[in-house]
Design a protein around this motif. Structure first.
Motif, PDB file in Angstrom:
ATOM      1  N   MET A   1       0.847  -1.187   0.000  1.00  0.00           N
ATOM      2  CA  MET A   1       0.000   0.000   0.000  1.00  0.00           C
ATOM      3  C   MET A   1       0.889   1.246   0.000  1.00  0.00           C
ATOM      4  O   MET A   1       1.904   1.297   0.687  1.00  0.00           O
ATOM      5  N   ALA A   2       0.482   2.252  -0.789  1.00  0.00           N
ATOM      6  CA  ALA A   2       1.284   3.464  -0.907  1.00  0.00           C
ATOM      7  C   ALA A   2       1.321   4.218   0.422  1.00  0.00           C
ATOM      8  O   ALA A   2       0.341   4.230   1.177  1.00  0.00           O
ATOM      9  N   VAL A   3       2.446   4.846   0.678  1.00  0.00           N
ATOM     10  CA  VAL A   3       2.586   5.655   1.893  1.00  0.00           C
ATOM     11  C   VAL A   3       1.795   6.951   1.703  1.00  0.00           C
ATOM     12  O   VAL A   3       1.954   7.635   0.697  1.00  0.00           O
ATOM     13  N   PRO A   4       0.911   7.316   2.642  1.00  0.00           N
ATOM     14  CA  PRO A   4       0.132   8.548   2.502  1.00  0.00           C
ATOM     15  C   PRO A   4       1.034   9.780   2.470  1.00  0.00           C
ATOM     16  O   PRO A   4       2.081   9.823   3.120  1.00  0.00           O
ATOM     17  N   THR A   5       0.604  10.780   1.700  1.00  0.00           N
ATOM     18  CA  THR A   5       1.313  12.051   1.640  1.00  0.00           C
ATOM     19  C   THR A   5       0.525  13.107   2.399  1.00  0.00           C
ATOM     20  O   THR A   5      -0.661  13.320   2.130  1.00  0.00           O
ATOM     21  N   VAL A   6       1.191  13.755   3.343  1.00  0.00           N
ATOM     22  CA  VAL A   6       0.572  14.826   4.123  1.00  0.00           C
ATOM     23  C   VAL A   6       1.233  16.144   3.744  1.00  0.00           C
ATOM     24  O   VAL A   6       2.461  16.272   3.789  1.00  0.00           O
ATOM     25  N   LEU A   7       0.415  17.115   3.356  1.00  0.00           N
ATOM     26  CA  LEU A   7       0.884  18.468   3.099  1.00  0.00           C
ATOM     27  C   LEU A   7       0.645  19.299   4.349  1.00  0.00           C
ATOM     28  O   LEU A   7      -0.499  19.441   4.801  1.00  0.00           O
ATOM     29  N   CYS A   8       1.719  19.823   4.937  1.00  0.00           N
ATOM     30  CA  CYS A   8       1.623  20.708   6.101  1.00  0.00           C
ATOM     31  C   CYS A   8       1.894  22.136   5.636  1.00  0.00           C
ATOM     32  O   CYS A   8       2.876  22.386   4.927  1.00  0.00           O
ATOM     33  N   ALA A   9       1.043  23.065   6.021  1.00  0.00           N
ATOM     34  CA  ALA A   9       1.197  24.450   5.576  1.00  0.00           C
ATOM     35  C   ALA A   9       1.098  25.396   6.764  1.00  0.00           C
ATOM     36  O   ALA A   9       0.168  25.294   7.573  1.00  0.00           O
ATOM     37  N   GLY A  10       2.053  26.314   6.865  1.00  0.00           N
ATOM     38  CA  GLY A  10       2.032  27.279   7.953  1.00  0.00           C
ATOM     39  C   GLY A  10       3.416  27.775   8.309  1.00  0.00           C
ATOM     40  O   GLY A  10       4.286  27.900   7.447  1.00  0.00           O
ATOM     41  N   HIS A  11       3.650  28.007   9.579  1.00  0.00           N
ATOM     42  CA  HIS A  11       4.868  28.667  10.035  1.00  0.00           C
ATOM     43  C   HIS A  11       6.097  27.753  10.010  1.00  0.00           C
ATOM     44  O   HIS A  11       6.032  26.585  10.403  1.00  0.00           O
ATOM     45  N   VAL A  12       7.203  28.343   9.558  1.00  0.00           N
ATOM     46  CA  VAL A  12       8.515  27.700   9.584  1.00  0.00           C
ATOM     47  C   VAL A  12       9.465  28.700  10.242  1.00  0.00           C
ATOM     48  O   VAL A  12       9.726  29.769   9.683  1.00  0.00           O
ATOM     49  N   ASN A  13       9.979  28.362  11.408  1.00  0.00           N
ATOM     50  CA  ASN A  13      10.787  29.293  12.197  1.00  0.00           C
ATOM     51  C   ASN A  13      12.145  28.694  12.547  1.00  0.00           C
ATOM     52  O   ASN A  13      12.415  27.514  12.316  1.00  0.00           O
ATOM     53  N   TRP A  14      12.942  29.514  13.193  1.00  0.00           N
ATOM     54  CA  TRP A  14      14.128  29.058  13.894  1.00  0.00           C
ATOM     55  C   TRP A  14      13.920  29.364  15.371  1.00  0.00           C
ATOM     56  O   TRP A  14      13.488  30.465  15.723  1.00  0.00           O
ATOM     57  N   ASP A  15      14.166  28.382  16.236  1.00  0.00           N
ATOM     58  CA  ASP A  15      13.939  28.549  17.666  1.00  0.00           C
ATOM     59  C   ASP A  15      15.261  28.660  18.416  1.00  0.00           C
ATOM     60  O   ASP A  15      16.180  27.856  18.203  1.00  0.00           O
ATOM     61  N   VAL A  16      15.331  29.638  19.293  1.00  0.00           N
ATOM     62  CA  VAL A  16      16.441  29.765  20.239  1.00  0.00           C
ATOM     63  C   VAL A  16      15.852  29.552  21.628  1.00  0.00           C
ATOM     64  O   VAL A  16      15.007  30.336  22.085  1.00  0.00           O
TER      65      VAL A  16
END
Length: 292
Positions: A1-16
């Motif tokens: 069975m094919a592996v499901p594809t999930v599209l995630c959309a939103g914030h991409v940050n760098w954390d300190v």
């Protein structure tokens, strides 16, 4: 069975992240006992965990065209997240969040205005949404979230939405109504209930309660999982890890009860490590579930 594809959309940050002996009160002072830097942002965090769980994961968002943007891409690329739809915006800076974490794992967040909301719905080709098996939306401009959700619904792609801390100052009602699953923490749920955003939802409303577990409500019926005991190092990203586990379980045709258990396991496991990008495997989850 094919592996499901999930599209995630939103914030991409760098954390300190600064680890302190306590969270100081006004005019107070705390001692820094350690520090850590890594990628962050709710969409980025969820995509990272989904990829370590073996799903095919695509991330849509934006960073500055700078060192921090390159670093967060490298972290995501290493675990197999497709970052080809994460824009590097010329002349902009990557959003950096400064997190202060006390010895109990509780977090205080400070952020600069960066490039994480330059991204909009037009940044994502229609084919990327249509070819996904699932769309997960996180905190972003309401118009962007609404348009992406509408495209997914038209393509019969299931949608989940985790609005995050800005729920109380943004109009997300349309997105809630388009989503099959809405993730909220307790304070977000209270804000949504005051605005009646939850009253007309047809899908699953999941309320994350931290160490006290989580509930899922659909068709007037509520199920609960009490969570797992943990001695947290850092709770940053635990809610995003929970969402990843819940989504992965649902894509495997698990019941809401099982999905809550998997989500809580992922959330608990995420608190054991520093930073928001937690590497979690099914072996880790199974070991925690078996310990119950």
């Amino acid at each position: 069975m094919a592996v499901p594809t999930v599209l995630c959309a939103g914030h991409v940050n760098w954390d300190v992240t600064l680890y302190v002996d306590r969270l100081p009160s006004a005019d107070g002072e705390a001692a820094i006992v350690d520090q850590h830097q890594s990628g962050g942002g709710s969409a980025s965090n969820t995509a990272f965990v989904l990829s370590t769980l073996g799903l095919s994961t695509v991330l849509a968002g934006s960073t500055g065209d700078d060192r921090y943007g390159s670093l967060v891409r490298e972290e995501l690329d290493e675990v197999g997240v497709d970052t080809s739809h994460v824009e590097a915006v010329p002349g902009a800076v990557t959003t950096v969040k400064y997190l202060v974490v006390d010895e109990s794992g509780q977090v205080m967040v400070l952020a600069n205005d960066g490039a994480n909301e330059v991204f909009d719905a037009e940044s994502v080709p229609a084919s990327v949404v249509e070819q996904a098996d699932y769309l997960h939306l996180t905190s972003q401009r309401p118009s962007t979230a609404r348009t992406l959700a509408q495209r997914a619904v038209e393509a019969s792609v299931p949608v989940s939405f985790d609005p995050g801390r800005r729920l109380d100052c943004r109009e997300y009602g349309d997105v809630h109504r388009l989503a099959d699953v809405v993730f909220l923490n307790e304070s977000e749920a209270a804000a949504a209930q005051q605005s009646d955003d939850l009253a007309s939802l047809d899908g699953i409303t999941v309320i994350k309660r931290g160490s006290e577990g989580a509930t899922a409500t659909t068709d007037g019926q509520t199920v609960r999982h009490d969570g797992f005991e943990a001695e947290p190092v850092d709770t940053t990203g635990a809610g995003d890890a929970f969402a990843a586990g819940f989504i992965a379980a649902r894509l495997d045709d698990s019941s809401p009860e099982t999905a809550l258990a998997v989500g809580n396991a992922c959330g608990a496991l995420a608190t054991r490590t520093a930073g928001a990008h937690a590497e979690i495997t099914w072996d880790d989850i199974d070991a925690l579930l078996d310990s119950m």
